[in-house]
Design a protein around this motif. Structure first.
Motif, PDB file in Angstrom:
ATOM      1  N   ALA A 193      73.625  51.451  12.250  1.00 57.98           N
ATOM      2  CA  ALA A 193      73.577  52.817  12.785  1.00 57.98           C
ATOM      3  C   ALA A 193      74.929  53.237  13.352  1.00 57.98           C
ATOM      4  N   VAL A 194      75.594  52.322  14.051  1.00 51.23           N
ATOM      5  CA  VAL A 194      76.917  52.624  14.613  1.00 51.23           C
ATOM      6  C   VAL A 194      77.912  52.918  13.498  1.00 51.23           C
ATOM      7  N   ALA A 240      81.252  56.589  10.244  1.00 54.11           N
ATOM      8  CA  ALA A 240      81.548  57.196   8.944  1.00 54.11           C
ATOM      9  C   ALA A 240      81.423  58.712   9.024  1.00 54.11           C
ATOM     10  N   GLY A 241      80.482  59.184   9.849  1.00 56.24           N
ATOM     11  CA  GLY A 241      80.333  60.622  10.052  1.00 56.24           C
ATOM     12  C   GLY A 241      81.559  61.229  10.709  1.00 56.24           C
ATOM     13  N   LEU A 242      82.179  60.484  11.623  1.00 55.59           N
ATOM     14  CA  LEU A 242      83.407  60.967  12.260  1.00 55.59           C
ATOM     15  C   LEU A 242      84.547  61.069  11.246  1.00 55.59           C
ATOM     16  N   VAL A 243      84.629  60.080  10.367  1.00 61.94           N
ATOM     17  CA  VAL A 243      85.658  60.116   9.322  1.00 61.94           C
ATOM     18  C   VAL A 243      85.426  61.314   8.406  1.00 61.94           C
ATOM     19  N   GLU A 244      84.175  61.513   8.026  1.00 62.70           N
ATOM     20  CA  GLU A 244      83.837  62.645   7.149  1.00 62.70           C
ATOM     21  C   GLU A 244      84.213  63.970   7.805  1.00 62.70           C
ATOM     22  N   GLN A 245      83.925  64.080   9.094  1.00 64.66           N
ATOM     23  CA  GLN A 245      84.250  65.305   9.826  1.00 64.66           C
ATOM     24  C   GLN A 245      85.754  65.574   9.824  1.00 64.66           C
ATOM     25  N   ALA A 246      86.543  64.512   9.943  1.00 63.50           N
ATOM     26  CA  ALA A 246      87.996  64.666  10.015  1.00 63.50           C
ATOM     27  C   ALA A 246      88.618  65.018   8.666  1.00 63.50           C
ATOM     28  N   VAL A 247      88.067  64.463   7.578  1.00 63.03           N
ATOM     29  CA  VAL A 247      88.694  64.676   6.265  1.00 63.03           C
ATOM     30  C   VAL A 247      88.090  65.854   5.510  1.00 63.03           C
ATOM     31  N   SER A 282      89.674  55.065   9.818  1.00 62.06           N
ATOM     32  CA  SER A 282      88.784  53.900   9.785  1.00 62.06           C
ATOM     33  C   SER A 282      89.419  52.714  10.491  1.00 62.06           C
ATOM     34  N   GLY A 283      90.711  52.500  10.231  1.00 59.37           N
ATOM     35  CA  GLY A 283      91.411  51.397  10.883  1.00 59.37           C
ATOM     36  C   GLY A 283      91.454  51.556  12.390  1.00 59.37           C
ATOM     37  N   LEU A 284      91.695  52.788  12.847  1.00 60.17           N
ATOM     38  CA  LEU A 284      91.738  53.044  14.288  1.00 60.17           C
ATOM     39  C   LEU A 284      90.361  52.861  14.923  1.00 60.17           C
ATOM     40  N   LEU A 285      89.325  53.301  14.221  1.00 59.32           N
ATOM     41  CA  LEU A 285      87.968  53.128  14.741  1.00 59.32           C
ATOM     42  C   LEU A 285      87.600  51.647  14.830  1.00 59.32           C
ATOM     43  N   GLN A 286      88.042  50.870  13.847  1.00 60.65           N
ATOM     44  CA  GLN A 286      87.772  49.431  13.880  1.00 60.65           C
ATOM     45  C   GLN A 286      88.446  48.781  15.086  1.00 60.65           C
ATOM     46  N   LYS A 287      89.693  49.177  15.351  1.00 61.07           N
ATOM     47  CA  LYS A 287      90.399  48.633  16.515  1.00 61.07           C
ATOM     48  C   LYS A 287      89.710  49.043  17.811  1.00 61.07           C
ATOM     49  N   LEU A 288      89.298  50.307  17.893  1.00 60.81           N
ATOM     50  CA  LEU A 288      88.600  50.793  19.079  1.00 60.81           C
ATOM     51  C   LEU A 288      87.290  50.040  19.277  1.00 60.81           C
ATOM     52  N   HIS A 289      86.552  49.883  18.182  1.00 62.35           N
ATOM     53  CA  HIS A 289      85.272  49.173  18.237  1.00 62.35           C
ATOM     54  C   HIS A 289      85.477  47.740  18.740  1.00 62.35           C
ATOM     55  N   SER A 290      86.493  47.063  18.207  1.00 59.54           N
ATOM     56  CA  SER A 290      86.757  45.676  18.609  1.00 59.54           C
ATOM     57  C   SER A 290      87.121  45.585  20.083  1.00 59.54           C
ATOM     58  N   ALA A 291      87.965  46.521  20.549  1.00 54.68           N
ATOM     59  CA  ALA A 291      88.387  46.499  21.952  1.00 54.68           C
ATOM     60  C   ALA A 291      87.203  46.748  22.882  1.00 54.68           C
TER      61      ALA A 291
END
Length: 218
Positions: free
Chosen positions: A161-162, A167-174, A197-206
């Motif tokens: 779900a997350v 992915a919805g945020l990426v879609e909104q941006a592009v 996507s890369g930035l979201l992955q880093k944010l998610h990990s942090a």
């Protein structure tokens, strides 16, 4: 002309020297093993020494890349090579998109059919035209590893779900880029999507690291 003919072939030691920069773990024994498994077929000199062509080296590079990057079993790699042999071009060092059958995915991920069916029931793995890509293989392997800690597909619906929300945020941006008709707009949208996507992955990990520290009281 004689020198050129000689250089058309390489010894196994020369092949090893060519490949070790990219594949530090490759050894002469490994190359011989791949030959024994029928994945490569170097020619032999009258005295029995192996003679490798440049196509042999590219074939080896293909095999080693498929093992290193996709962890594919040798049988699957061999099937891919046999499929490529029917195409009107030499084997390339570029590994094509992974397209595994159900049986190949089960073998490559080290899971049984019941586990895969459970993953599919929760939308964690989704076949396309009854084939599974590299992402499906990665998901299957990671879900199988998490099961060792008592985390099964039914527990991972929240993760799915997350990801869908991200992915919805990426879609909104592009979306504005995709609506443009300017040349290169689609390529720009793809590049932007990958960057976000890369930035979201880093944010998610942090954020996850911080939350886990809280759980552990650190």
């Amino acid at each position: 002309m004689g020198a050129q003919a000689v250089r058309a072939f390489m010894s196994i030691g020369e092949v090893l020297a060519l490949l070790q920069g990219e594949f530090p773990d490759v050894t002469i024994s490994k190359i011989r093993f791949l030959e024994g498994e029928g994945l490569i077929e170097p020619q032999r000199s009258p005295s029995g020494y192996r003679k490798f062509t440049h196509n042999d080296v590219e074939r080896l590079r293909y095999i080693l890349t498929a093992q290193r990057d996709h962890y594919l079993p040798l049988r699957v790699i061999k099937d891919h090579l046999e499929e490529q042999a029917t195409r009107p071009r030499d084997v390339s060092s570029e590994v094509p998109a992974v397209r595994l059958s159900r049986e190949e995915l089960l073998e490559a991920a080290g899971i049984d059919d019941e586990t895969l069916a459970e993953m599919e029931s929760f939308g964690l793995v989704v076949p396309v035209a009854r084939r599974y890509d590299a992402d499906a293989l990665d998901v299957a392997r990671n879900v199988a590893e998490l099961a060792r800690f008592g985390l099964h597909p039914r527990h991972l619906r929240a993760v799915k779900a997350v990801v869908e929300r991200e992915a919805g945020l990426v879609e909104q941006a592009v979306a504005p880029l995709l609506r443009r008709r300017a040349p290169g707009a689609i390529d720009q949208a793809g590049e932007t999507g990958r960057e976000i996507s890369g930035l979201l992955q880093k944010l998610h990990s942090a954020l996850l690291r911080g939350s886990v520290r809280g759980v552990l009281g650190r």
